[in-house]
Design a protein around this motif. Structure first.
Motif, PDB file in Angstrom:
ATOM      1  N   GLU A 117       3.987  -5.114   5.080  1.00  0.00           N
ATOM      2  CA  GLU A 117       4.461  -4.038   5.936  1.00  0.00           C
ATOM      3  C   GLU A 117       4.281  -2.708   5.224  1.00  0.00           C
ATOM      4  O   GLU A 117       4.367  -2.636   3.987  1.00  0.00           O
ATOM      5  N   ILE A 118       4.016  -1.650   5.982  1.00  0.00           N
ATOM      6  CA  ILE A 118       3.915  -0.312   5.413  1.00  0.00           C
ATOM      7  C   ILE A 118       5.310   0.176   5.043  1.00  0.00           C
ATOM      8  O   ILE A 118       6.215   0.176   5.884  1.00  0.00           O
ATOM      9  N   ASP A 119       5.483   0.569   3.797  1.00  0.00           N
ATOM     10  CA  ASP A 119       6.758   1.131   3.351  1.00  0.00           C
ATOM     11  C   ASP A 119       6.682   2.647   3.506  1.00  0.00           C
ATOM     12  O   ASP A 119       6.299   3.363   2.591  1.00  0.00           O
ATOM     13  N   ARG A 120       7.027   3.123   4.691  1.00  0.00           N
ATOM     14  CA  ARG A 120       6.895   4.550   4.980  1.00  0.00           C
ATOM     15  C   ARG A 120       7.969   5.391   4.295  1.00  0.00           C
ATOM     16  O   ARG A 120       7.863   6.611   4.253  1.00  0.00           O
ATOM     17  N   SER A 121       9.013   4.757   3.780  1.00  0.00           N
ATOM     18  CA  SER A 121      10.025   5.532   3.066  1.00  0.00           C
ATOM     19  C   SER A 121       9.418   6.230   1.852  1.00  0.00           C
ATOM     20  O   SER A 121       9.886   7.303   1.442  1.00  0.00           O
ATOM     21  N   ILE A 122       8.355   5.662   1.292  1.00  0.00           N
ATOM     22  CA  ILE A 122       7.724   6.271   0.115  1.00  0.00           C
ATOM     23  C   ILE A 122       7.008   7.556   0.501  1.00  0.00           C
ATOM     24  O   ILE A 122       7.211   8.605  -0.118  1.00  0.00           O
ATOM     25  N   GLU A 123       6.176   7.491   1.543  1.00  0.00           N
ATOM     26  CA  GLU A 123       5.458   8.711   1.943  1.00  0.00           C
ATOM     27  C   GLU A 123       6.418   9.762   2.496  1.00  0.00           C
ATOM     28  O   GLU A 123       6.173  10.964   2.340  1.00  0.00           O
ATOM     29  N   HIS A 124       7.515   9.330   3.110  1.00  0.00           N
ATOM     30  CA  HIS A 124       8.480  10.291   3.625  1.00  0.00           C
ATOM     31  C   HIS A 124       9.145  11.066   2.492  1.00  0.00           C
ATOM     32  O   HIS A 124       9.314  12.284   2.585  1.00  0.00           O
ATOM     33  N   LYS A 125       9.504  10.380   1.436  1.00  0.00           N
ATOM     34  CA  LYS A 125      10.172  11.098   0.354  1.00  0.00           C
ATOM     35  C   LYS A 125       9.197  11.938  -0.466  1.00  0.00           C
ATOM     36  O   LYS A 125       9.569  12.972  -1.020  1.00  0.00           O
ATOM     37  N   LEU A 126       7.924  11.516  -0.521  1.00  0.00           N
ATOM     38  CA  LEU A 126       6.941  12.278  -1.286  1.00  0.00           C
ATOM     39  C   LEU A 126       6.472  13.520  -0.535  1.00  0.00           C
ATOM     40  O   LEU A 126       6.287  14.584  -1.125  1.00  0.00           O
ATOM     41  N   LEU A 127       6.209  13.370   0.759  1.00  0.00           N
ATOM     42  CA  LEU A 127       5.601  14.404   1.602  1.00  0.00           C
ATOM     43  C   LEU A 127       4.187  14.743   1.153  1.00  0.00           C
ATOM     44  O   LEU A 127       3.260  14.804   1.941  1.00  0.00           O
ATOM     45  N   ILE A 128       4.025  15.005  -0.137  1.00  0.00           N
ATOM     46  CA  ILE A 128       2.694  15.263  -0.697  1.00  0.00           C
ATOM     47  C   ILE A 128       2.185  13.945  -1.261  1.00  0.00           C
ATOM     48  O   ILE A 128       2.627  13.472  -2.316  1.00  0.00           O
ATOM     49  N   THR A 129       1.265  13.307  -0.548  1.00  0.00           N
ATOM     50  CA  THR A 129       0.717  12.025  -0.993  1.00  0.00           C
ATOM     51  C   THR A 129      -0.661  11.818  -0.384  1.00  0.00           C
ATOM     52  O   THR A 129      -0.897  12.199   0.772  1.00  0.00           O
ATOM     53  N   VAL A 130      -1.562  11.211  -1.134  1.00  0.00           N
ATOM     54  CA  VAL A 130      -2.877  10.873  -0.590  1.00  0.00           C
ATOM     55  C   VAL A 130      -2.863   9.492   0.049  1.00  0.00           C
ATOM     56  O   VAL A 130      -3.889   9.004   0.504  1.00  0.00           O
ATOM     57  N   ALA A 131      -1.668   8.860   0.112  1.00  0.00           N
ATOM     58  CA  ALA A 131      -1.609   7.475   0.582  1.00  0.00           C
ATOM     59  C   ALA A 131      -0.649   7.259   1.747  1.00  0.00           C
ATOM     60  O   ALA A 131       0.135   6.311   1.741  1.00  0.00           O
ATOM     61  N   PRO A 132      -0.692   8.093   2.813  1.00  0.00           N
ATOM     62  CA  PRO A 132       0.134   7.804   3.984  1.00  0.00           C
ATOM     63  C   PRO A 132      -0.303   6.473   4.620  1.00  0.00           C
ATOM     64  O   PRO A 132      -1.497   6.235   4.794  1.00  0.00           O
ATOM     65  N   ASP A 133       0.651   5.625   4.909  1.00  0.00           N
ATOM     66  CA  ASP A 133       0.411   4.254   5.411  1.00  0.00           C
ATOM     67  C   ASP A 133      -0.239   3.371   4.350  1.00  0.00           C
ATOM     68  O   ASP A 133      -0.655   2.248   4.665  1.00  0.00           O
ATOM     69  N   GLY A 134      -0.300   3.839   3.111  1.00  0.00           N
ATOM     70  CA  GLY A 134      -1.011   3.093   2.075  1.00  0.00           C
ATOM     71  C   GLY A 134      -0.135   2.335   1.105  1.00  0.00           C
ATOM     72  O   GLY A 134      -0.646   1.574   0.277  1.00  0.00           O
ATOM     73  N   TYR A 135       1.172   2.512   1.194  1.00  0.00           N
ATOM     74  CA  TYR A 135       2.077   1.757   0.320  1.00  0.00           C
ATOM     75  C   TYR A 135       2.501   0.496   1.055  1.00  0.00           C
ATOM     76  O   TYR A 135       3.415   0.505   1.874  1.00  0.00           O
ATOM     77  N   LEU A 136       1.813  -0.591   0.781  1.00  0.00           N
ATOM     78  CA  LEU A 136       2.019  -1.856   1.496  1.00  0.00           C
ATOM     79  C   LEU A 136       2.895  -2.782   0.662  1.00  0.00           C
ATOM     80  O   LEU A 136       2.541  -3.158  -0.460  1.00  0.00           O
ATOM     81  N   LYS A 137       4.013  -3.179   1.241  1.00  0.00           N
ATOM     82  CA  LYS A 137       4.943  -4.078   0.549  1.00  0.00           C
ATOM     83  C   LYS A 137       4.816  -5.487   1.102  1.00  0.00           C
ATOM     84  O   LYS A 137       4.779  -5.697   2.312  1.00  0.00           O
ATOM     85  N   ARG A 138       4.736  -6.453   0.194  1.00  0.00           N
ATOM     86  CA  ARG A 138       4.718  -7.856   0.642  1.00  0.00           C
ATOM     87  C   ARG A 138       6.154  -8.303   0.910  1.00  0.00           C
ATOM     88  O   ARG A 138       6.985  -8.322  -0.001  1.00  0.00           O
ATOM     89  N   VAL A 139       6.426  -8.633   2.145  1.00  0.00           N
ATOM     90  CA  VAL A 139       7.800  -8.933   2.556  1.00  0.00           C
ATOM     91  C   VAL A 139       8.006 -10.417   2.887  1.00  0.00           C
ATOM     92  O   VAL A 139       9.132 -10.847   3.111  1.00  0.00           O
TER      93      VAL A 139
END
Length: 260
Positions: A237-259
């Protein structure tokens, strides 16, 4: 509720607010386009002496994830100057040290054999020399070859078979087909609760004119590959909490967590 729990709840609320602020997200994207596109902003930083070619925000996120997951092995595609390998190796060294002083190594001896595997189709001689002479080189194994070539995949899987807790970072060729092939080749190695981080998904959100001399661009990039992969891989699943807290990131939708 103690003070630590209160602070954690405050941070979680901050992140939810950032995730809902679409205006601020657009401003952040505009800033990244100007800083990254016009001024090669990501080229300005290093980790323990090696250029890393990442935004500092993503560097911090990777550090947080390594500390959280505590992997035995990190597999990275794309080496360039080696800064990312050094970042991963430095964090694994810290984990080894923490295990040693807390007695964790007596529970699982494999923890003291943590490693980083870096894969690149072209490891430039000056970069190889700089990485191999770095004080953390003993933590790093470099594999030269296409990350999606069958022999490379077999070699990496063979090395990974000795480890239980694995994290993946994909940052090589950014075309849809290549990244999708990397996901199919390596994502299955990611352990439960760990991450497969796919960098440069931002390409999908930026005007095509920024990639006129590249083989990737909007519609053909790491984000499109991620979305295609997730259609048949519900274990991630995409862990969007990471991109939300960063705001500046080259990896939106790119932090994939194995759940699962």
């Amino acid at each position: 509720m103690n003070e630590i729990e209160k602070f954690s709840l405050e941070v979680a609320e901050n992140i939810r607010g950032l995730g809902a602020d679409t205006d601020l997200q657009r401003k952040s994207l505009d800033w990244m386009v100007d800083a990254g596109g016009k001024h090669k902003y990501s080229y300005n930083f290093s980790w323990l002496g090696r250029p890393i070619i990442q935004f500092p925000q993503d560097m911090v996120a990777i550090q947080e994830l390594i500390w959280q997951v505590r992997p035995d092995l990190i597999i990275e595609t794309g080496i360039a100057h080696g800064g990312s390998l050094i970042l991963s190796a430095s964090m694994l060294t810290i984990l080894n040290y923490c295990d040693a002083i807390t007695g964790g190594h007596s529970i699982d001896p494999k923890r003291q054999n943590r490693q980083v595997i870096g894969i690149d189709i072209d490891i430039r001689p000056h970069n190889r020399e700089a990485i191999e002479t770095h004080p953390l080189s003993h933590m790093i194994t470099m594999v030269q070859g296409s990350s999606v070539a069958p022999d490379t995949i077999a070699q990496v899987h063979n090395m990974a078979s000795e480890y239980n807790r694995i994290m993946i970072i994909l940052d090589s060729n950014h075309t849809h087909n290549h990244v999708l092939a990397e996901l199919n080749a390596y994502a299955s190695l990611v352990s439960l609760g760990s991450y497969c981080v796919v960098f440069d998904t931002l390409i999908e959100d930026v005007s095509k004119q920024h990639y006129e001399n590249r083989s990737w661009g909007p519609g053909d990039n790491p984000k499109t590959a991620v979305h295609e992969y997730l259609k048949t891989h519900p274990e991630f699943e995409i862990d969007r909490s990471i991109e939300h807290k960063l705001l500046i990131t080259v990896a939106p939708d790119g932090y994939l967590k194995r759940v699962r």
